[in-house]
Design a protein around this motif. Structure first.
Motif, PDB file in Angstrom:
ATOM      1  N   GLY A   1       0.890  -1.007   0.230  1.00  5.38           N
ATOM      2  CA  GLY A   1       0.093   0.019  -0.039  1.00  5.38           C
ATOM      3  C   GLY A   1       0.910   1.023   0.325  1.00  5.38           C
ATOM      4  O   GLY A   1       0.126   2.261  -0.220  1.00  5.38           O
ATOM      5  N   LYS A   2       2.676   0.896   0.630  1.00  3.92           N
ATOM      6  CA  LYS A   2       3.031   2.296   0.022  1.00  3.92           C
ATOM      7  C   LYS A   2       2.738   2.895  -0.963  1.00  3.92           C
ATOM      8  O   LYS A   2       3.094   4.052  -1.402  1.00  3.92           O
ATOM      9  N   CYS A   3       2.708   2.101  -2.146  1.00  6.58           N
ATOM     10  CA  CYS A   3       2.672   2.761  -3.336  1.00  6.58           C
ATOM     11  C   CYS A   3       1.660   2.167  -3.775  1.00  6.58           C
ATOM     12  O   CYS A   3       0.763   3.943  -4.535  1.00  6.58           O
ATOM     13  N   HIS A   4       1.274   1.290  -4.176  1.00  6.47           N
ATOM     14  CA  HIS A   4      -0.464   1.169  -4.200  1.00  6.47           C
ATOM     15  C   HIS A   4      -1.781   2.081  -3.730  1.00  6.47           C
ATOM     16  O   HIS A   4      -2.013   0.792  -2.511  1.00  6.47           O
ATOM     17  N   MET A   5      -1.650   2.830  -3.230  1.00  2.00           N
ATOM     18  CA  MET A   5      -2.591   3.778  -1.376  1.00  2.00           C
ATOM     19  C   MET A   5      -4.193   3.339  -2.507  1.00  2.00           C
ATOM     20  O   MET A   5      -4.165   3.297  -1.372  1.00  2.00           O
ATOM     21  N   ASN A   6      -3.637   3.761  -3.485  1.00  8.15           N
ATOM     22  CA  ASN A   6      -5.820   3.546  -3.713  1.00  8.15           C
ATOM     23  C   ASN A   6      -6.595   2.490  -3.965  1.00  8.15           C
ATOM     24  O   ASN A   6      -7.127   1.929  -3.113  1.00  8.15           O
ATOM     25  N   GLU A   7      -5.288   1.279  -4.185  1.00  7.23           N
ATOM     26  CA  GLU A   7      -6.196  -0.052  -3.647  1.00  7.23           C
ATOM     27  C   GLU A   7      -5.916  -0.637  -2.431  1.00  7.23           C
ATOM     28  O   GLU A   7      -6.862  -0.908  -1.856  1.00  7.23           O
ATOM     29  N   LYS A   8      -5.131  -0.240  -1.067  1.00  9.03           N
ATOM     30  CA  LYS A   8      -5.360  -0.053  -0.063  1.00  9.03           C
ATOM     31  C   LYS A   8      -6.414   0.589  -0.003  1.00  9.03           C
ATOM     32  O   LYS A   8      -7.088  -0.393   1.391  1.00  9.03           O
ATOM     33  N   LYS A   9      -6.902   1.430   0.609  1.00 12.31           N
ATOM     34  CA  LYS A   9      -7.221   2.726   0.193  1.00 12.31           C
ATOM     35  C   LYS A   9      -9.349   1.968   0.195  1.00 12.31           C
ATOM     36  O   LYS A   9      -9.980   1.897   1.148  1.00 12.31           O
ATOM     37  N   HIS A  10      -8.898   1.066  -0.784  1.00 13.73           N
ATOM     38  CA  HIS A  10     -10.500   0.646  -1.358  1.00 13.73           C
ATOM     39  C   HIS A  10     -10.763  -0.668  -0.867  1.00 13.73           C
ATOM     40  O   HIS A  10     -11.625  -1.203  -0.045  1.00 13.73           O
ATOM     41  N   PHE A  11      -9.573  -1.344  -0.964  1.00 12.20           N
ATOM     42  CA  PHE A  11      -9.480  -2.986   0.107  1.00 12.20           C
ATOM     43  C   PHE A  11     -10.208  -2.968   1.906  1.00 12.20           C
ATOM     44  O   PHE A  11     -10.743  -3.953   2.402  1.00 12.20           O
ATOM     45  N   LEU A  12      -8.866  -1.796   2.022  1.00 10.58           N
ATOM     46  CA  LEU A  12      -9.510  -1.491   3.533  1.00 10.58           C
ATOM     47  C   LEU A  12     -11.583  -1.852   3.444  1.00 10.58           C
ATOM     48  O   LEU A  12     -11.987  -1.216   4.672  1.00 10.58           O
TER      49      LEU A  12
ATOM     50  N   CYS B   1      -2.729  -8.890   0.370  1.00  8.69           N
ATOM     51  CA  CYS B   1      -2.903  -8.345  -0.985  1.00  8.69           C
ATOM     52  C   CYS B   1      -2.112  -9.918  -1.457  1.00  8.69           C
ATOM     53  O   CYS B   1      -2.309 -10.452  -2.861  1.00  8.69           O
ATOM     54  N   ILE B   2      -0.927 -10.713  -0.501  1.00  9.82           N
ATOM     55  CA  ILE B   2      -0.600 -11.651  -1.400  1.00  9.82           C
ATOM     56  C   ILE B   2      -1.511 -12.816  -1.649  1.00  9.82           C
ATOM     57  O   ILE B   2      -1.659 -13.579  -3.363  1.00  9.82           O
ATOM     58  N   SER B   3      -2.781 -12.990  -1.177  1.00 13.36           N
ATOM     59  CA  SER B   3      -3.820 -13.996  -1.214  1.00 13.36           C
ATOM     60  C   SER B   3      -3.342 -14.238  -2.820  1.00 13.36           C
ATOM     61  O   SER B   3      -3.741 -15.676  -3.357  1.00 13.36           O
ATOM     62  N   CYS B   4      -4.712 -13.164  -3.155  1.00 11.57           N
ATOM     63  CA  CYS B   4      -4.951 -13.314  -4.876  1.00 11.57           C
ATOM     64  C   CYS B   4      -3.594 -12.227  -5.506  1.00 11.57           C
ATOM     65  O   CYS B   4      -3.530 -13.432  -6.882  1.00 11.57           O
ATOM     66  N   HIS B   5      -2.215 -12.057  -5.099  1.00 17.95           N
ATOM     67  CA  HIS B   5      -1.367 -11.590  -6.486  1.00 17.95           C
ATOM     68  C   HIS B   5      -0.395 -12.041  -6.369  1.00 17.95           C
ATOM     69  O   HIS B   5       0.863 -11.654  -6.602  1.00 17.95           O
ATOM     70  N   GLY B   6      -0.224 -12.785  -4.713  1.00 19.03           N
ATOM     71  CA  GLY B   6       1.803 -13.080  -4.317  1.00 19.03           C
ATOM     72  C   GLY B   6       2.065 -11.827  -4.323  1.00 19.03           C
ATOM     73  O   GLY B   6       1.645 -11.267  -4.202  1.00 19.03           O
ATOM     74  N   ASN B   7       3.516 -12.734  -4.252  1.00 17.69           N
ATOM     75  CA  ASN B   7       4.318 -11.623  -3.111  1.00 17.69           C
ATOM     76  C   ASN B   7       5.469 -11.419  -4.455  1.00 17.69           C
ATOM     77  O   ASN B   7       5.841 -10.423  -5.574  1.00 17.69           O
ATOM     78  N   HIS B   8       6.377 -12.576  -4.326  1.00 17.07           N
ATOM     79  CA  HIS B   8       7.808 -12.087  -5.145  1.00 17.07           C
ATOM     80  C   HIS B   8       7.220 -12.088  -6.349  1.00 17.07           C
ATOM     81  O   HIS B   8       7.605 -12.276  -7.632  1.00 17.07           O
ATOM     82  N   GLU B   9       6.405 -13.760  -7.072  1.00 11.58           N
ATOM     83  CA  GLU B   9       5.894 -13.797  -8.241  1.00 11.58           C
ATOM     84  C   GLU B   9       4.621 -12.734  -8.918  1.00 11.58           C
ATOM     85  O   GLU B   9       3.673 -12.842  -9.834  1.00 11.58           O
ATOM     86  N   VAL B  10       4.787 -11.511  -8.472  1.00  5.83           N
ATOM     87  CA  VAL B  10       3.595 -10.751  -8.887  1.00  5.83           C
ATOM     88  C   VAL B  10       3.526 -10.342 -10.631  1.00  5.83           C
ATOM     89  O   VAL B  10       4.204 -10.144 -10.926  1.00  5.83           O
TER      90      VAL B  10
END
Lengths: 424, 392, 156
Positions: free
Chosen positions: A234-245, A261-270
């Protein structure tokens, strides 16, 4: 001069000599000092190349500051004699503390404007904790920043410059033997290279893209816990985080059952987010026929429809402009449609069909307006062409009438003065 | 009854009978037997001129002759005003048709030998009218201030600048500065909208007066003394006027149809920083433009200016006595040769620097109009002759 | 020329018919010429009638009334085919392109924070159009504004 003045003179001279001696003797914090003679490189000439370009040697900080010893001496025995503080190659713990001697000292670093909390952070990190517990397999300052060839972080040649950093981390974290000791995977870098962040950083050279330190931190590097991942994305993807909350998954995330985020998008392999995620990830937890999956399906439908409408209307406007129709007002309207479609992407993280449908409705109605306007313009062009028919009808009538009149005139005998039938 | 009352009001003040007789004389004027459908071309040129003036005045109401507004104002005319698009298209097509019809009229005059004694002056004025019409086209072309206009004008004025000794002076005078810009629009606008219309008007009046005064030329050879006045013949009205009416309606139909079915684009606003590929002048300048390419600069200009010069002094070069085309084989051959040269150069100019497909094969034409075969797969091109570099 | 009476030895009925045929043709021709002339005249007259409210784009375009925009408020307008954002500060009116330089979304004005914000990826611009934070790579273009007699004009 009288006796009194002579005493003062003498005192001054002794005092100055004393100062000089003190200055000569002490070895610390001499940035204003003229460059010393550095006898170390006479024997250790191979070090000189590395040192030459480094930021330390540029600032007049040489071998003795880390290794101890007396660089003014010309023989090995004298240079490395006890009492010179010579320690040879420092151990990892010594490195941490030695770097910290300057870099954690506010008064020293003030002049350079560099922060001084690195050592403190390091001590809280996984690396630091393990090192101070006695594990020398972990990274310390020189492992990342280099030893003799240290460059400023902002220098593209530095091993910790954003474009180079992930490869530096990979030196250890890609070493299978080393990582297996800690039961850590060693293929992270390979995975990262295939990710959207990795491609952006390593192929497109976008230094703004997330790399190891963006999520893990650097001096204070720890693996983020399940709850904290959302904070790092969420540091960069602010709006996505805001809406997720605002979404229903927040409680699951707080309970640690769901990683933001990781549960759907993954982390290292995003990978770049695509609508395919709706089909692949929801069913990991929800049943495919259940109400949750259905809501997901509704959102997916709206996204797809909105994108398709934008695409088809844009194509229509382009085609109209090729046909010669002036489409400036329509193109202006398309701007706001495009905005709404792009804004649907962060908004979908609310996982609420009601919220998404607000934008969806706007997209559908705006594109419908644009389509209608284009069709109207096309129709008026068509009407112009249709108008040619009555025009030519009138023309043919006129031509026939004039021709008939012409024939009529020539059929009349009175027209010919000499009586002969003439044709012109 | 009212007509009678008006007539008597005028009769009380003016010699109405004399005026009526003059008018009747003109209306019923006898024309020679060889008067043909081709003799309507002159009137058609006049009709097109009137059409240009009419549509031009309408366009003037909304057009703004400045760099900032010209393009937008034309766009406004095309999109927002009622039927503005029609007047703009008729004006643009009218210009092209006028040049074609004028040329055909000149051709007819050449073929019927009407330029010979005693009508040399009529021909000279006519040649001047033709060239002034080309200037009309050149100045008007710039006014929409789109990419096509800007760069065609740049190229055109550059060529003017290549004239020896006076070239630079002429170029700067035309452009109103170093490069084509706001000053150029101003000058071209003044020339196009007030100077040329009036010059053409007076020249047309002079031309028509001479035509009427001297009468239409017959097919007889040039008479040794003064030409006898025609006493009998085909009455101008209604016979010839009916022909003109028919041709007029056909021409009007063609003009409007072209305006609707093949409208001219507005294109993009002029961008002095971005030259489109392969700038060409308008089609009526293509033969001359292409001709210049084949010769070194000065020679090219000299040869190209020979054409118009010969055209103007034609009646003084050709002193043959015959008017009938069948009795003038040399004139006809020269005429055909000239025509073929124009058409040929024009076609070369049209294909130069373009790619065209013929019977499935793609050809790339260089600036001289010479084709090179390009193979279907990209990257390879088989040339029939070695690539040429233009002489400098 | 009425010498038909001399030539025609047939009855008055045929005479009438021939005359009316000739007259008919004349009427058709006259009517056609009239139709053609009016077909040219009426469109010209309609063309000359001013198009209200859609003048060609001249130097400065009037886009709003000053009173429409409260101090600290904004207005979005369409001009020259694109969206513009007008913001009224205490001293003046500022005009920006409303198209975010990141991916082209239309930006909004956040009055309380006094920032221009893009709703798509949280790009933020300041009152000079400079990028404060977020992904936009370039500042927002600005346009000169004049306020005359309570009307706001923008020059594109």
């Amino acid at each position: 001069m009288n006796h009194h003045d002579r005493s003062i003179n003498a005192g001054l001279i002794v005092f100055s000599l004393g100062i000089l001696a003190v200055c000569q003797g002490s070895g610390l914090a001499q940035t204003t000092q003229t460059p010393q003679v550095n006898s170390c490189v006479v024997c250790h000439s191979d070090m000189q190349e590395d040192m030459k370009g480094s930021i330390h040697s540029q600032q007049g900080i040489f071998c003795d500051r880390c290794h101890g010893g007396d660089p003014a001496q010309s023989t090995k025995e004298l240079a490395k004699a006890p009492g010179t503080g010579y320690i040879g190659a420092p151990s990892k713990k010594q490195i941490a503390e030695m770097c910290g001697n300057c870099h954690a000292n506010v008064e020293i670093m003030n002049f350079y404007g560099i922060r001084t909390d690195q050592l403190a952070q390091y001590k809280t990190s996984m690396h630091g904790k393990k090192l101070f517990q006695g594990d020398t397999n972990v990274a310390v300052c020189s492992d990342c920043h280099g030893e003799h060839d240290i460059l400023p972080v902002g220098d593209p040649g530095s091993s910790v410059y954003p474009l180079n950093l992930s490869k530096t981390c990979n030196r250890c974290h890609g070493n299978e033997k080393l990582m297996s000791q800690y039961k850590l995977p060693s293929d992270i870098f390979k995975i990262y290279q295939t990710s959207v962040h990795g491609k952006a950083l390593l192929e497109k050279k976008d230094t703004g893209a997330a790399s190891c330190i963006s999520c893990h931190g650097y001096h204070g590097a720890v693996p983020p816990g399940a709850r904290d991942v959302g904070t790092t994305c969420g540091k960069c993807h602010m709006n996505e985080k805001k809406h997720f909350l605002e979404s229903v998954h927040v409680t699951a995330s707080e309970q640690g059952k769901f990683s933001e985020c990781i549960s759907c998008h993954g982390n290292h392999e995003v990978k770049p987010a695509s609508k395919v995620l709706y089909d692949q990830t929801c069913i990991r937890c929800h049943s495919a026929e259940g109400p949750e999956a259905k809501r997901g399906g509704e959102i997916l439908k709206m996204l797809t429809e909105a994108e398709e409408k934008l695409r088809s209307t844009t194509a229509l406007v382009k085609q109209a402009s090729i046909e010669g129709i002036f489409v400036e007002p329509e193109m202006a309207s398309l701007e706001s449609v495009k905005t709404n479609v792009i804004a649907m992407a962060p908004l979908q993280h609310t996982l609420s069909p009601e919220r998404v449908s607000e934008l969806h409705k706007k997209v559908i109605s705006n594109t419908a307006d644009i389509d209608r306007s284009i069709h109207q313009k096309r129709q008026s062009l068509w009407l112009r062409k249709l108008a040619l028919i009555p025009m030519w009808a009138l023309i043919i009538v006129m031509i026939s009438a004039l021709w008939a009149k012409y024939r009529q005139l020539h059929a009349r005998p009175g027209n010919k003065k000499d009586g002969k039938e003439k044709r012109s | 009854m009212i007509k009678g009352w008006i007539k008597s009001w005028f009769a009380d003040r003016y010699d109405v009978d004399q005026i009526e007789e003059v008018i009747k004389g003109q209306v019923e004027k006898p024309l020679p037997e060889n008067i043909s459908w081709f003799h309507t071309l002159g009137s058609m040129s006049l009709f097109l001129f009137v059409s240009q003036v009419f549509t031009g005045i309408l366009l003037l109401v909304y057009y703004r002759p400045t760099v900032h507004d010209a393009f937008e104002s034309v766009k406004f005319i095309m999109t927002t005003t009622y039927m503005g698009w029609l007047f703009r298209q008729v004006h643009a097509w009218g210009a092209n048709l006028m040049i074609i019809v004028l040329f055909l009229h000149m051709l007819r005059t050449y073929i019927t030998g009407s330029y010979k004694k005693p009508r040399e002056l009529t021909w000279v004025i006519g040649a001047a009218l033709f060239f002034l019409t080309l200037v009309f086209g050149f100045t008007g072309y710039l006014l929409p201030w789109n990419q096509l206009a800007y760069w065609a004008t740049t190229v055109g004025t550059e060529i003017a600048g290549a004239i020896p000794w006076m070239g630079n002076f002429i170029k700067t005078l035309l452009r109103g500065g170093g490069a084509v810009g706001g000053e150029t629009i101003s000058r071209f606008f003044v020339v196009h909208v007030i100077i040329l219309p009036w010059v053409l008007f007076f020249l047309i009046v002079a031309h028509l007066f001479l035509v009427r005064y001297q009468g239409i030329a017959t097919m007889d050879p040039v008479s040794p003394g003064k030409e006898p006045k025609l006493k009998e013949g085909v009455p101008f009205f209604p016979d010839h006027v009916l022909k003109e009416g028919i041709v007029f309606f056909i021409l009007l139909g063609v003009l409007i149809t072209l305006a609707i079915l093949k409208p001219f684009d507005l294109g993009e606003k002029a961008d002095p920083l971005q030259t489109p590929f392969a700038i060409k002048p308008e089609w009526y300048f293509l033969p001359m433009y292409q001709m210049i390419k084949y010769f070194p600069k000065l020679v090219g200009i000299f040869i190209t200016s020979l054409g118009p010069l010969i055209l103007v002094i034609l009646p003084f070069l050709d002193r043959g006595k015959e008017r009938n085309p069948f009795k003038r084989p040399i004139s006809m051959m020269l005429g055909i040769a000239g025509l073929l040269l124009l058409v040929g150069l024009g076609m070369l100019g049209a294909v130069a620097e373009t790619k065209k497909n013929f019977f499935g094969k793609t050809y790339e034409f260089d600036i001289y109009g010479i084709p090179r075969l390009i193979k279907a797969n990209a990257g390879s091109s088989e040339s029939l002759q070695p690539p040429q570099t233009p002489p400098k | 020329m009425k010498n038909t009476e001399d030539q025609n030895l047939e009855g008055p009925a045929v005479l009438k018919k021939e005359m009316s045929r000739r007259d008919f043709l004349d009427w058709v021709i006259k009517g056609g010429i009239l139709a053609t002339l009016s077909g040219m005249l009426f469109p010209a007259l309609a063309y000359l009638w001013p198009v209200m409210g859609h003048g060609p784009k001249v130097d400065m375009e009037e886009v709003a009334a000053l009173d429409e925009i409260p101090v600290g408020g904004f207005k979005k307008v369409f001009l020259g085919g694109s969206a513009l954002l007008l913001i009224r500060t205490a001293q003046e009116i500022k005009a920006f392109s409303a198209i975010c330089t990141h991916l082209g979304c239309v930006v909004d004005w956040d009055g309380p924070k006094r920032e221009i914000v893009c709703p798509c990826h949280a790009g933020v611009f300041d009152l000079e159009g400079r990028v404060v934070s977020g992904p936009p790579p370039r500042p927002l273009p600005t346009y000169p504004v004049k306020v005359i007699n309570g009307k706001v004009f923008i020059k594109l």
